[in-house]
Design a protein around this motif. Structure first.
Motif, short mmCIF file in Angstrom:
data_model
loop_
_atom_site.label_atom_id
_atom_site.label_comp_id
_atom_site.label_asym_id
_atom_site.label_seq_id
_atom_site.Cartn_x
_atom_site.Cartn_y
_atom_site.Cartn_z
N GLU A 203 1.02 -1.23 -0.04
CA GLU A 203 0.62 -0.17 0.39
C GLU A 203 0.44 1.22 -0.08
N LEU A 204 1.98 0.78 -0.26
CA LEU A 204 2.67 2.20 -0.26
C LEU A 204 2.42 3.46 -0.77
N GLY A 205 2.55 2.49 -2.69
CA GLY A 205 1.55 3.84 -3.08
C GLY A 205 0.61 4.56 -2.80
N ASN A 206 0.37 4.16 -2.16
CA ASN A 206 -1.33 5.07 -2.03
C ASN A 206 -0.98 5.38 -0.73
N PHE A 207 -0.46 5.08 0.01
CA PHE A 207 0.11 5.82 1.63
C PHE A 207 0.78 7.65 0.87
N LEU A 208 2.09 7.36 -0.15
CA LEU A 208 1.95 8.62 -0.43
C LEU A 208 1.41 9.64 -1.36
N LYS A 209 0.24 9.11 -1.83
CA LYS A 209 -0.93 9.53 -2.14
C LYS A 209 -1.53 10.04 -1.33
N ASP A 210 -1.90 9.50 0.01
CA ASP A 210 -2.79 10.56 1.07
C ASP A 210 -1.76 11.54 1.55
N LEU A 211 -0.58 11.54 1.24
CA LEU A 211 0.10 12.18 1.92
C LEU A 211 0.62 14.05 1.18
N GLY A 212 0.11 13.53 0.09
CA GLY A 212 0.49 14.73 -1.08
C GLY A 212 1.46 14.92 -1.53
N LEU A 213 1.75 12.58 -1.83
CA LEU A 213 3.61 13.70 -1.97
C LEU A 213 3.70 12.17 -3.49
N GLY A 214 3.42 12.54 -4.18
CA GLY A 214 3.76 12.32 -6.36
C GLY A 214 5.36 12.61 -6.76
N GLN A 215 5.19 11.66 -7.73
CA GLN A 215 6.03 11.99 -9.18
C GLN A 215 7.08 11.60 -8.32
N LYS A 216 7.94 12.25 -7.88
CA LYS A 216 9.28 11.73 -8.02
C LYS A 216 9.72 11.52 -6.25
N VAL A 217 9.97 9.91 -5.96
CA VAL A 217 10.52 10.16 -4.60
C VAL A 217 12.39 9.75 -4.59
N LEU A 218 13.16 8.94 -3.45
CA LEU A 218 13.72 8.82 -3.52
C LEU A 218 13.92 7.83 -2.52
N ILE A 219 14.58 6.57 -2.92
CA ILE A 219 14.11 5.81 -1.97
C ILE A 219 16.03 5.26 -1.43
N ILE A 220 16.09 5.64 0.26
CA ILE A 220 17.70 5.11 0.30
C ILE A 220 16.96 3.77 1.35
N SER A 221 17.74 2.91 0.89
CA SER A 221 17.68 1.75 1.27
C SER A 221 19.59 1.04 1.47
N GLY A 222 19.19 -0.36 2.02
CA GLY A 222 20.05 -1.47 1.55
C GLY A 222 20.23 -2.56 0.33
#
Length: 344
Positions: free
Chosen positions: A16-35
């Motif tokens: 549900e991460l995509g929908n979670f970001l949409k609900d927060l008004g965060l779209g277009q492009k994101v940077l994922i910091i991970s291992g």
């Protein structure tokens, strides 16, 4: 005071991460910091979830929480004009993401894949290569998505470490109260009570947590988030970090990369509880119930270094008044205390 706008804790919610970001008004492009391992595990799921809501992503892989990784992540975020940063993974990934978001002035989403410490929701990050050996102010997450299925499948040692970090709130709040009473330091009763609530949950449910059920994992995750929120309310790490954390930081200076943060804090809590006149036996039993170390041997460290770390701890943060600053213990007194609680 900055607190999360939205928290989602549940089973298989990584989808549900995509929908979670949409609900927060965060779209277009994101940077994922991970291992790298986390990307291999959930990268496809995350990519598909984001793309289904029209969100593209870039990945910045880290293997340690260092200043260099933060600088490179900030450069990528700015040059690629991303709209948000996601910290996806364990403590190192989330800490790098928090400080990167802070320097890049971008919103942060925390997506933990383990429950090893209370940094999930706090406005502080622990980064190697800075002048200070302890946490510094960073960007608190505006959203937290915690997939219990993922976290429950992480190595059990990480969950035990998280429990140690939570139990540490008992002596952290006691030190804070001591600083209020003897030094006139400000004290936020609600923040302290919230931190203690998280600690007491682990103590009361330690046997059940030790059995490893998913519902217990969820309890620990929610307690870790609450503890981080307590730090946000206080505007400092005071409700979460006291003499037991100074011991952990000192040990990290003397014996880098020995034990996990929460493991060191748990052992520190046993000893500091003894100094405060608190029921240290109950704390030690709770740590054993969740399979966390309670001795120098179990931590894999020379007993002399335990004593050296306690001697060094007050000097790590001279301005943070704790029971160690009050008592000014000499080496013989420390040895007696450490032996009396069975740490050595």
């Amino acid at each position: 005071m900055e607190l999360p706008n939205r928290i989602l804790v549940g089973y298989d919610v990584i989808h549900e991460l995509g929908n979670f970001l949409k609900d927060l008004g965060l779209g277009q492009k994101v940077l994922i910091i991970s291992g790298a391992n986390v990307k291999d595990l959930v990268g496809k799921i995350v990519g598909e979830s984001l793309s289904s809501f029209g969100i593209s992503c870039l990945w910045h892989l880290v293997n340690s929480a260092t200043v260099d990784h933060v600088k490179r992540a900030v450069d990528v975020a700015k040059s690629q004009q991303v709209k948000a940063i996601i910290g996806l993974g364990g403590g190192k990934s989330v800490d790098v993401a928090k400080l990167s978001a802070y320097y890049a002035s971008l919103p942060l989403i925390a997506v933990p894949t383990s429950a090893s410490h209370d940094g999930i929701a706090s406005p502080f990050a622990s980064i190697k290569g800075l002048e200070k050996p302890f946490s510094m102010v960073a960007k608190p997450p505006i959203g937290i998505l915690a997939d219990i299925t993922l976290i429950a499948n992480a190595p059990k040692r990480l969950l035990a470490s998280g429990c140690g970090d939570l139990i540490a709130k008992i002596t952290a709040v006691k030190d804070w109260e001591l600083a209020r009473d003897e030094k006139g330091e400000y004290f936020r009763k609600y923040a302290g009570s919230l931190a203690l609530l998280s600690a007491n949950l682990v103590i009361e449910e330690s046997e059940e947590i030790g059995r490893g059920g998913k519902d217990s994992v969820r309890d620990v995750v929610e307690a870790l988030i609450s503890a981080g929120v307590a730090a946000g309310i206080a505007g400092s790490s005071r409700p979460c970090s006291g003499s037991e954390h100074l011991f952990s930081h000192a040990l990290d200076i003397l014996a880098p990369n020995t034990g996990l943060h929460g493991e060191r804090c748990g052992i520190g809590t046993i000893m500091m509880a003894k100094l405060h006149g608190l029921p240290w036996e109950k704390i030690a039993l709770s740590l054993r119930n969740v399979h966390a170390p309670t001795t120098a041997r179990e931590l894999g460290i020379n007993p002399d270094l335990i004593v050296d770390a306690i001697l060094l701890a007050p000097r790590v943060r001279p301005e943070r008044y704790t029971i160690l600053h009050k008592l000014g213990l000499d080496r013989k007194s420390i040895v007696d205390i450490v032996k009396s609680v069975g740490v050595i």
